[in-house]
Design a protein around this motif. Structure first.
Motif, PDB file in Angstrom:
ATOM      1  N   SER A 148       0.779  -1.295   0.050  1.00 49.33           N
ATOM      2  CA  SER A 148      -0.106  -0.407   0.045  1.00 49.33           C
ATOM      3  C   SER A 148       1.400   1.339   0.687  1.00 49.33           C
ATOM      4  O   SER A 148       2.231   1.185   0.017  1.00 49.33           O
ATOM      5  CB  SER A 148      -0.655  -0.466   1.206  1.00 49.33           C
ATOM      6  N   ALA A 149       0.498   2.333  -0.008  1.00 51.53           N
ATOM      7  CA  ALA A 149       0.997   3.764   0.343  1.00 51.53           C
ATOM      8  C   ALA A 149       1.491   3.523   1.315  1.00 51.53           C
ATOM      9  O   ALA A 149       3.042   4.075   1.367  1.00 51.53           O
ATOM     10  CB  ALA A 149       0.074   5.382  -0.291  1.00 51.53           C
ATOM     11  N   THR A 150       1.587   2.572   2.262  1.00 58.48           N
ATOM     12  CA  THR A 150       2.632   2.770   3.721  1.00 58.48           C
ATOM     13  C   THR A 150       2.371   1.890   4.085  1.00 58.48           C
ATOM     14  O   THR A 150       3.754   1.382   4.781  1.00 58.48           O
ATOM     15  CB  THR A 150       1.572   3.433   4.844  1.00 58.48           C
ATOM     16  N   THR A 151       3.034   0.562   3.436  1.00 60.16           N
ATOM     17  CA  THR A 151       2.893  -0.757   3.461  1.00 60.16           C
ATOM     18  C   THR A 151       3.772  -1.637   2.642  1.00 60.16           C
ATOM     19  O   THR A 151       3.873  -1.946   1.915  1.00 60.16           O
ATOM     20  CB  THR A 151       2.507  -1.466   4.046  1.00 60.16           C
ATOM     21  N   LEU A 203      17.033   8.648   6.312  1.00 64.70           N
ATOM     22  CA  LEU A 203      16.083  10.134   6.575  1.00 64.70           C
ATOM     23  C   LEU A 203      16.167  11.342   5.293  1.00 64.70           C
ATOM     24  O   LEU A 203      17.277  11.918   6.222  1.00 64.70           O
ATOM     25  CB  LEU A 203      16.157  10.563   8.372  1.00 64.70           C
ATOM     26  N   TYR A 204      15.732  11.702   5.352  1.00 65.17           N
ATOM     27  CA  TYR A 204      15.645  13.005   4.432  1.00 65.17           C
ATOM     28  C   TYR A 204      16.390  14.364   4.922  1.00 65.17           C
ATOM     29  O   TYR A 204      17.181  14.976   5.079  1.00 65.17           O
ATOM     30  CB  TYR A 204      15.119  13.438   3.238  1.00 65.17           C
ATOM     31  N   VAL A 205      15.677  14.687   5.670  1.00 62.29           N
ATOM     32  CA  VAL A 205      15.143  16.394   6.844  1.00 62.29           C
ATOM     33  C   VAL A 205      16.776  16.226   7.072  1.00 62.29           C
ATOM     34  O   VAL A 205      17.356  17.364   7.654  1.00 62.29           O
ATOM     35  CB  VAL A 205      14.155  15.992   7.810  1.00 62.29           C
ATOM     36  N   GLU A 206      17.418  14.868   8.057  1.00 62.12           N
ATOM     37  CA  GLU A 206      17.587  14.727   9.012  1.00 62.12           C
ATOM     38  C   GLU A 206      19.206  14.557   8.187  1.00 62.12           C
ATOM     39  O   GLU A 206      20.578  14.651   8.285  1.00 62.12           O
ATOM     40  CB  GLU A 206      17.804  14.100  10.005  1.00 62.12           C
ATOM     41  N   ASP A 207      18.867  14.160   7.127  1.00 61.49           N
ATOM     42  CA  ASP A 207      20.787  14.101   6.140  1.00 61.49           C
ATOM     43  C   ASP A 207      21.497  12.879   6.610  1.00 61.49           C
ATOM     44  O   ASP A 207      22.165  12.697   7.234  1.00 61.49           O
ATOM     45  CB  ASP A 207      21.445  15.277   5.682  1.00 61.49           C
ATOM     46  N   THR A 238       4.161  15.956  -1.218  1.00 60.40           N
ATOM     47  CA  THR A 238       5.692  16.236  -0.338  1.00 60.40           C
ATOM     48  C   THR A 238       6.673  15.055  -1.022  1.00 60.40           C
ATOM     49  O   THR A 238       6.409  14.050  -1.087  1.00 60.40           O
ATOM     50  CB  THR A 238       5.025  15.339   1.011  1.00 60.40           C
ATOM     51  N   PRO A 239       8.208  15.440  -0.872  1.00 62.90           N
ATOM     52  CA  PRO A 239       8.743  14.876  -1.426  1.00 62.90           C
ATOM     53  C   PRO A 239       8.333  13.395  -0.076  1.00 62.90           C
ATOM     54  O   PRO A 239       8.935  13.844   0.876  1.00 62.90           O
ATOM     55  CB  PRO A 239       9.837  15.688  -1.625  1.00 62.90           C
ATOM     56  N   PRO A 240       9.884  12.576  -0.355  1.00 57.69           N
ATOM     57  CA  PRO A 240      10.159  11.603   0.190  1.00 57.69           C
ATOM     58  C   PRO A 240      10.378  11.876   1.821  1.00 57.69           C
ATOM     59  O   PRO A 240      12.009  13.019   1.647  1.00 57.69           O
ATOM     60  CB  PRO A 240      10.609  10.470   0.120  1.00 57.69           C
ATOM     61  N   SER A 241      10.393  11.096   2.871  1.00 55.87           N
ATOM     62  CA  SER A 241      11.211  11.603   4.069  1.00 55.87           C
ATOM     63  C   SER A 241      12.054  10.777   4.866  1.00 55.87           C
ATOM     64  O   SER A 241      12.823  10.987   5.184  1.00 55.87           O
ATOM     65  CB  SER A 241       9.558  11.835   5.029  1.00 55.87           C
ATOM     66  N   GLU A 242      11.951   9.459   3.770  1.00 59.35           N
ATOM     67  CA  GLU A 242      12.804   8.324   4.742  1.00 59.35           C
ATOM     68  C   GLU A 242      12.742   7.461   2.517  1.00 59.35           C
ATOM     69  O   GLU A 242      11.762   6.921   2.431  1.00 59.35           O
ATOM     70  CB  GLU A 242      12.083   7.895   5.191  1.00 59.35           C
ATOM     71  N   TRP A 251      15.339  -0.605  -3.086  1.00 58.64           N
ATOM     72  CA  TRP A 251      14.707   1.205  -1.544  1.00 58.64           C
ATOM     73  C   TRP A 251      13.595   1.662  -1.849  1.00 58.64           C
ATOM     74  O   TRP A 251      12.800   1.154  -2.954  1.00 58.64           O
ATOM     75  CB  TRP A 251      15.910   2.113  -1.478  1.00 58.64           C
ATOM     76  N   TYR A 252      12.651   1.128  -0.622  1.00 54.41           N
ATOM     77  CA  TYR A 252      11.505   1.777  -0.648  1.00 54.41           C
ATOM     78  C   TYR A 252      11.615   3.386   0.025  1.00 54.41           C
ATOM     79  O   TYR A 252      11.913   3.746   0.664  1.00 54.41           O
ATOM     80  CB  TYR A 252      10.712   1.011  -0.228  1.00 54.41           C
ATOM     81  N   TYR A 253      10.995   3.811  -0.913  1.00 53.96           N
ATOM     82  CA  TYR A 253      10.505   5.452  -0.702  1.00 53.96           C
ATOM     83  C   TYR A 253       9.196   5.249   0.604  1.00 53.96           C
ATOM     84  O   TYR A 253       8.378   5.023  -0.104  1.00 53.96           O
ATOM     85  CB  TYR A 253      10.608   5.995  -1.828  1.00 53.96           C
ATOM     86  N   CYS A 254       9.404   6.202   1.750  1.00 53.94           N
ATOM     87  CA  CYS A 254       8.201   6.734   1.908  1.00 53.94           C
ATOM     88  C   CYS A 254       7.525   8.187   1.640  1.00 53.94           C
ATOM     89  O   CYS A 254       7.921   8.738   2.138  1.00 53.94           O
ATOM     90  CB  CYS A 254       8.245   6.360   3.633  1.00 53.94           C
ATOM     91  N   TYR A 255       6.257   7.961   1.373  1.00 51.01           N
ATOM     92  CA  TYR A 255       6.095   9.683   0.465  1.00 51.01           C
ATOM     93  C   TYR A 255       5.136  10.340   1.188  1.00 51.01           C
ATOM     94  O   TYR A 255       4.175   9.374   1.964  1.00 51.01           O
ATOM     95  CB  TYR A 255       5.388   9.417  -0.868  1.00 51.01           C
TER      96      TYR A 255
END
Length: 145
Positions: free
Chosen positions: A57-60, A84-88, A113-117, A141-145
């Motif tokens: 799913s979008a989140t799993t 983690l993108y925001v924290e690099d 929203t860009p991926p967060s992780e 790799w699986y991207y979390c949007y």
């Protein structure tokens, strides 16, 4: 014909040692049994598995591990590598016991929203002899949007 098991070895070893101490069983008989069991607890025991992951799913993301050789029962160990993108920040989680199937969850973000992780599931298998596989990594790799 019944196969010799690890439980049999644990039960018979003290009796065999007692016989040897009392002059019973010849020492060379005990040495050959030790050599045969020298692969216990190592990957030389023929343990292997396969790993299959997919976004469900979008989140799993759901991953399934399948033992392809080894001695049941099996212990499934799961973890993940991530970024983690925001924290690099890159990380690698510890391995934790679970079942043959593991679901990874992402936070649901607003559309656009860009991926967060991003995560890459990882897995190890341990069998009844104590042998443990190397680490299997998801192909993607699986991207979390």
């Amino acid at each position: 014909m019944r196969c010799f098991s690890l439980r049999d070895a644990l039960l018979l070893a003290p009796a065999a040692l007692m016989l040897a101490a009392c002059g019973g069983a010849p020492r060379e008989g005990l040495d050959s049994a030790t050599q045969e069991d020298s692969t216990l607890g190592t990957s030389e025991a023929g343990l292997s598995a396969s790993l299959s992951c997919s976004r469900t799913s979008a989140t799993t993301i759901t991953c399934t591990a399948t033992p392809t050789s080894g001695v049941a029962p099996f212990t499934y160990l799961w973890g993940q590598n991530g970024y983690l993108y925001v924290e690099d920040f890159s990380y690698s989680s510890t391995m934790n016991e679970g079942s043959a199937t593991r679901t990874y969850y992402c936070d649901e973000l607003p559309p656009g929203t860009p991926p967060s992780e991003r995560i890459k599931p990882k897995f190890q298998l341990r069998d009844a002899t104590g042998a443990t596989t190397g680490t299997y990594l998801s192909a993607d790799w699986y991207y979390c949007y």
